[in-house]
Design a protein around this motif. Structure first.
Motif, short mmCIF file in Angstrom:
data_model
loop_
_atom_site.label_atom_id
_atom_site.label_comp_id
_atom_site.label_asym_id
_atom_site.label_seq_id
_atom_site.Cartn_x
_atom_site.Cartn_y
_atom_site.Cartn_z
N LEU A 33 0.83 -1.21 0.00
CA LEU A 33 0.00 0.00 0.00
C LEU A 33 0.86 1.26 0.00
N VAL A 34 1.99 1.20 0.74
CA VAL A 34 2.90 2.34 0.74
C VAL A 34 3.45 2.57 -0.67
N GLU A 35 3.80 1.47 -1.36
CA GLU A 35 4.33 1.61 -2.71
C GLU A 35 3.27 2.17 -3.65
N ARG A 36 2.04 1.72 -3.52
CA ARG A 36 0.96 2.25 -4.38
C ARG A 36 0.72 3.72 -4.09
N LEU A 37 0.82 4.10 -2.82
CA LEU A 37 0.68 5.51 -2.46
C LEU A 37 1.83 6.31 -3.07
N GLY A 38 3.02 5.72 -3.09
CA GLY A 38 4.17 6.41 -3.65
C GLY A 38 4.07 6.65 -5.14
N VAL A 39 3.23 5.87 -5.83
CA VAL A 39 3.01 6.11 -7.26
C VAL A 39 2.20 7.39 -7.46
N ARG A 40 1.29 7.67 -6.54
CA ARG A 40 0.42 8.84 -6.67
C ARG A 40 1.06 10.10 -6.09
N LEU A 41 1.89 9.92 -5.08
CA LEU A 41 2.54 11.05 -4.43
C LEU A 41 4.03 11.02 -4.74
N ARG A 42 4.73 12.06 -4.36
CA ARG A 42 6.17 12.15 -4.63
C ARG A 42 6.93 11.80 -3.36
N ARG A 138 -4.79 2.68 3.38
CA ARG A 138 -5.83 1.64 3.38
C ARG A 138 -6.42 1.51 1.99
N ARG A 139 -6.97 0.31 1.71
CA ARG A 139 -7.71 0.11 0.47
C ARG A 139 -9.15 0.54 0.66
N ALA A 140 -9.69 1.24 -0.32
CA ALA A 140 -11.10 1.63 -0.28
C ALA A 140 -11.59 1.79 -1.71
N LEU A 141 -12.55 0.97 -2.07
CA LEU A 141 -13.17 1.06 -3.40
C LEU A 141 -12.14 0.98 -4.51
N GLY A 142 -11.19 0.08 -4.34
CA GLY A 142 -10.23 -0.16 -5.40
C GLY A 142 -9.07 0.80 -5.46
N THR A 143 -8.98 1.73 -4.54
CA THR A 143 -7.86 2.65 -4.53
C THR A 143 -7.24 2.69 -3.14
N VAL A 144 -6.19 3.47 -2.97
CA VAL A 144 -5.53 3.60 -1.68
C VAL A 144 -5.85 4.97 -1.11
#
Length: 375
Positions: A33-42, A138-144
């Motif tokens: 989840l941290v890695e997926r968040l890192g894709v959206r944020l810098r 956290r996961r919610a509705l297919g996103t983080v």
């Protein structure tokens, strides 16, 4: 001193079907989840925050015979009635300090959670700092999405790249300083004023954007060490914590805050795994303390240990100077009124060998070294 035995045979534990006393267990890793968040944020890590500090502290004298010259916050943070400083941790040989804050809940029991101030105390123009909001991916509705970390954060410690945060009722939360991320500001047209609030609740827009009103940086939680539900009333409160060497080995030290009319406080120390820097877990998944010390000083707020020397703080009320304890569990020497009012957490800076403390009361909020050679 009352030393509580925690050595329970494995066969007996298996028959009991429960955790050994005061043990912790790990939660699942949130690395994905941290890695997926890192894709959206810098991802900027700690260096990115230090390169963009936006608040100015002020060097000042600190009251108390055991307190050296320290610093206070800017005009807003010094008096803010909602955010309260609690924990302190030293890194980079004491050049950088981290201070944790918790936010009091409003009338609807909402809270923006907890945050970390990253302080460069070597800045040529005086202390400079920036707030980083702690979040849970956290996961919610297919996103983080990002949730708050609604803990008291009464103690923090840095061990390598790891930040350990005390979670009073449930154990220890773990973050990686390399995971600090920059958050785009919320556009004014997206349903609110981008400048409203200094560190509000993280939000997720319908378009999938992220933000943390008032905080331009967030630090997502990696994992946690939890107190099992089966611990019941014997559970150890994780009011504060620190990392230090005991008998040549890294230890996580955890302590309880208890009022005068409450049960006696306890201290516990857990082994750290030299490979991971995390509390060491056995083959059954338990992190078992090496020792638990009963009947410790009332109103303890922080503890730090290095080798055979221990120090602890204790508060005595809003208008009264705090106490410093030195020595070791069971052999404390109490030094009354030598700290500023509202002393909280402690942490050693090494190799600098400085002991740092922090105080909490509005208008009397200082970060200061403790003159250990006097006590």
């Amino acid at each position: 001193m009352v030393l509580v035995s925690v050595q329970v045979s494995r066969s007996r534990m298996d028959r009991m079907g429960a955790a050994p006393p005061f043990a912790l267990t790990t939660t699942r890793l949130r690395a994905d989840l941290v890695e997926r968040l890192g894709v959206r944020l810098r991802r900027v890590a700690l260096d990115g925050v230090l390169a963009d500090l936006d608040r100015a502290g002020e060097w000042c004298p600190v009251p108390g015979r055991a307190a050296g010259g320290g610093f206070t916050w800017d005009d807003v943070d010094r008096d803010d009635p909602r955010w309260w400083p609690q924990g302190v941790a030293s890194t980079r040989s004491g050049a950088v300090l981290l201070v944790s804050w918790y936010a009091r809940r409003d009338r609807l029991l909402r809270t923006p959670g907890s945050r970390i101030s990253v302080v460069d105390r070597t800045h040529p123009e005086g202390p400079r700092y920036r707030h980083v909001l702690l979040v849970v991916p956290r996961r919610a509705l297919g996103t983080v999405v990002m949730g708050t970390v609604p803990v008291h954060a009464g103690g923090i410690a840095v061990h390598g790249d790891l930040l350990l945060v005390a979670d009073t009722l449930f154990g220890v939360r773990v973050f990686r300083l390399g995971d600090v991320m920059a958050v785009p500001r919320r556009p004014t047209g997206a349903g609110g004023d981008a400048s409203r609030g200094r560190a509000g609740v993280p939000w997720r827009s319908a378009l999938g954007g992220f933000g943390a009103r008032g905080c331009d940086h967030v630090l997502p939680q990696l994992m946690a060490f939890r107190v099992p539900l089966s611990a019941g009333r014997r559970r150890l409160r994780h009011s504060f914590l620190s990392v230090g060497e005991v008998e040549g080995r890294g230890n996580l030290v955890v302590g309880e805050y208890r009022r005068k009319d409450d049960r006696p406080p306890r201290l516990a120390r857990y082994p750290l795994d030299p490979r991971t820097g995390l509390p060491e877990v056995d083959d059954q998944g338990w992190c078992v303390p090496l020792e638990v010390y009963g009947d410790q000083p009332r109103r303890m707020q922080g503890v730090a240990v290095h080798g055979s020397t221990w120090f602890a703080t204790a508060s005595t009320g809003e208008g009264s100077a705090g106490d410093l304890y030195s020595g070791a569990p069971g052999a404390w020497r109490r030094h009354r009124g030598v700290l500023p009012p509202g002393p909280e957490d402690l942490d050693w800076s090494r190799p600098g060998e400085e002991l740092w403390g922090v105080s909490e009361w509005p208008g009397r909020r200082w970060v200061f070294p403790v003159a250990t050679d006097r006590w």
